[in-house]
Design an enzyme around this catalytic site. Structure first.
Site, PDB file in Angstrom:
ATOM      1  N   ASP A 395     -31.539  19.204 -23.943  1.00 57.87           N
ATOM      2  CA  ASP A 395     -31.744  17.891 -24.552  1.00 57.87           C
ATOM      3  C   ASP A 395     -32.347  18.116 -25.942  1.00 57.87           C
ATOM      4  OD1 ASP A 395     -32.653  15.376 -25.305  1.00 57.87           O
ATOM      5  OD2 ASP A 395     -33.329  14.838 -23.278  1.00 57.87           O
ATOM      6  N   HIS A 396     -31.549  17.805 -26.948  1.00 56.97           N
ATOM      7  CA  HIS A 396     -31.986  18.113 -28.314  1.00 56.97           C
ATOM      8  C   HIS A 396     -33.137  17.215 -28.785  1.00 56.97           C
ATOM      9  CE1 HIS A 396     -31.800  20.241 -31.941  1.00 56.97           C
ATOM     10  NE2 HIS A 396     -30.546  20.037 -32.310  1.00 56.97           N
ATOM     11  N   ARG A 397     -33.444  16.169 -28.008  1.00 56.54           N
ATOM     12  CA  ARG A 397     -34.609  15.347 -28.366  1.00 56.54           C
ATOM     13  C   ARG A 397     -35.891  16.128 -28.100  1.00 56.54           C
ATOM     14  NH1 ARG A 397     -33.771  10.307 -24.513  1.00 56.54           N
ATOM     15  NH2 ARG A 397     -33.467  12.065 -23.128  1.00 56.54           N
TER      16      ARG A 397
END
Ligand code: CAO
Length: 423
Positions: A395-397
């Site tokens: 999850d790039h967040r």
């Protein structure tokens, strides 16, 4: 009981006019002037009203037939009480043959819908009868958005029903709700060839919903790397026979699980979840690993608890038990809760790489493909090394690309020399 034949009225001299749609079925309670069939000539489309009220007994024509004034459309039981007051008497009008009794009263058509043969009902590119147009108007549906399946590209009542059904299922699965997602068009595949319909299993429906949500919710990045597991495999082979005799199957997966725990300890942001506000990271101090298991009914992800505290043999035993339980449909909700990180291994099947979908609320997942011997350049020479393809989606967040690369490199280091796992 008095049976009366309802016939095609004078068609202004037209003969052999196409029947486009039959609007009633045996058992329907109809009133005088209710539309019963739709005809289409070269010049116009028209709905033919019933000349009497009663309960439909037998339909004498079908869509595709050609009719002329005087052709019998249906027979009507005109003495049935239900025919006098269709709404109030619906249940009592259940016919002897227990057919479905429905009202097709004149009220189902707008006052402004013309039912005479001069009523042209084709406007623009859309082709539909007045009753269908009325339903579309009531639901606020633009007929031009509906895939027509009727003869001559005509929109039928069923097309509107299918359109509404599709929309409702998209709302419940989250598509087309606020994300500006275009909806999937309804296609009648039987127009192109033979088809068969199969309803999805409960597990498939559930995982479809979760996978779709996860796919839309998480900005995914997938990082690939190959781990040299030549030494690991040599060790595994030395242990395999002994463990096989004890009923324990030692596959590369348990080594990978241990390596993941070691990497999660080094990079705690991978052993975490975003809270539902998306603004706080919850770091976990336990190491529960979800393992995707393929079952005849679909994919399930049981969770192996406290992987950090278990040895390879214990893990292999537990993995065998849990995948057996999954395939026998005996997993409980507790068996599938509490995961920190997931592994999806397709290594037993094949393939070179894939992009797994993060199992929300986890923030990363490791995909494992089949190990292959490859020529690797080592100190001036090519050597055959057993290379294990890894695919890490995250999850790039929560996780930056650099950390994604560091995590997967840590895994390759650990797997290339399993002594590191002891540290
Ligand atoms: N490379 C080469 N060989 C591998 C391998 C790999 N990465 N992983 C497993 N193998 C070998 C095993 O060693 C075993 O061979 P041996 O009997 O000679 O040792 C054979 O392949 C079969 O292994 P397996 O698949 O039965 O066992 P596993 O521990 O690797 O996996 C389980 C267990 C439950 C994860 C697996 O059976 C399964 O269901 N996999 C599918 C998961 C899935 O569907 N993921 C997709 C999710 S996204 O839709």
């Amino acid at each position: 009981m008095s049976i009366k034949e309802i016939k095609v009225p004078d068609l202004g001299g037209s003969n052999d006019v196409d029947v486009i749609e039959v609007l009633v079925k045996p058992g329907y309670v109809i009133e005088k002037e209710s539309p019963i069939i739709t005809l289409e000539s070269d010049k116009a489309t028209m709905e033919v009203p019933s000349s009497d009220s009663g309960v439909v007994k037998e339909i004498k024509i079908k869509a595709g037939d050609k009719v002329t004034a005087g052709s019998v459309i249906l027979t009507l039981d005109v003495k049935t009480e239900a025919a006098k007051k269709p709404e109030a008497k619906k249940e009592t009008a259940q016919p002897e043959k227990s057919q479905d009794v429905k009202s097709a009263s004149k009220n189902s058509v707008d006052e402004d819908d013309e039912l005479t043969e001069s009523a042209p009902v084709q406007t623009g590119d859309v082709h539909a009868g007045p009753a269908v147009r009325r339903i579309a108007r009531e639901f606020g549906i633009d007929l031009s958005h509906i895939s027509a399946t009727g003869p001559k590209n005509r929109v039928l009542k069923e097309d509107i029903q299918n359109f509404v059904k599709t929309k409702l299922s998209q709302v419940s699965s989250g598509v087309g709700t606020g994300l500006g997602m275009p909806s999937q068009p309804h296609v009648d595949f039987s127009k192109f060839g033979p088809v068969e319909t199969q309803s999805l299993s409960r597990i498939k429906k559930l995982s479809a919903k979760n996978l779709h949500r996860n796919w839309l919710l998480v900005p995914h990045v997938t990082q690939f790397a190959d781990a040299d597991i030549t030494a690991l495999e040599e060790f595994r082979v030395t242990q395999k026979d002994t463990l096989d005799k004890q009923g324990v199957k030692l596959t590369p997966l348990v080594f990978i699980m241990k390596a993941c725990v070691a990497a999660l300890k080094t990079f705690p942001q991978f052993n975490a979840s975003l809270d539902s506000s998306g603004e706080t990271l919850i770091l976990k101090k336990y190491f529960h690993i979800g393992v995707a298991v393929d079952t005849p009914d679909g994919l399930v992800v049981p969770v192996i608890k406290d992987v950090d505290k278990k040895g390879l043999k214990e893990l292999a035993k537990e993995l065998g038990m849990v995948s057996e339980k999954a395939r026998r449909k005996q997993l409980t909700t507790q068996d599938m809760q509490g995961g920190c990180f997931s592994i999806s291994s397709l290594g037993g099947i094949g393939g070179t790489a894939f992009t797994p979908i993060v199992n929300v609320p986890e923030v990363a997942i490791l995909g494992v493909s089949r190990a292959q011997y490859k020529p690797i350049y080592v100190e001036g020479n090519f050597e055959p090394r057993l290379m294990l393809p890894l695919s890490l989606s995250y999850d790039h967040r929560v996780i930056d690309g650099a950390d994604g690369a560091r995590f997967i490199m840590k895994l390759t280091t650990l797997l290339s020399d399993i002594r590191h796992l002891l540290l």
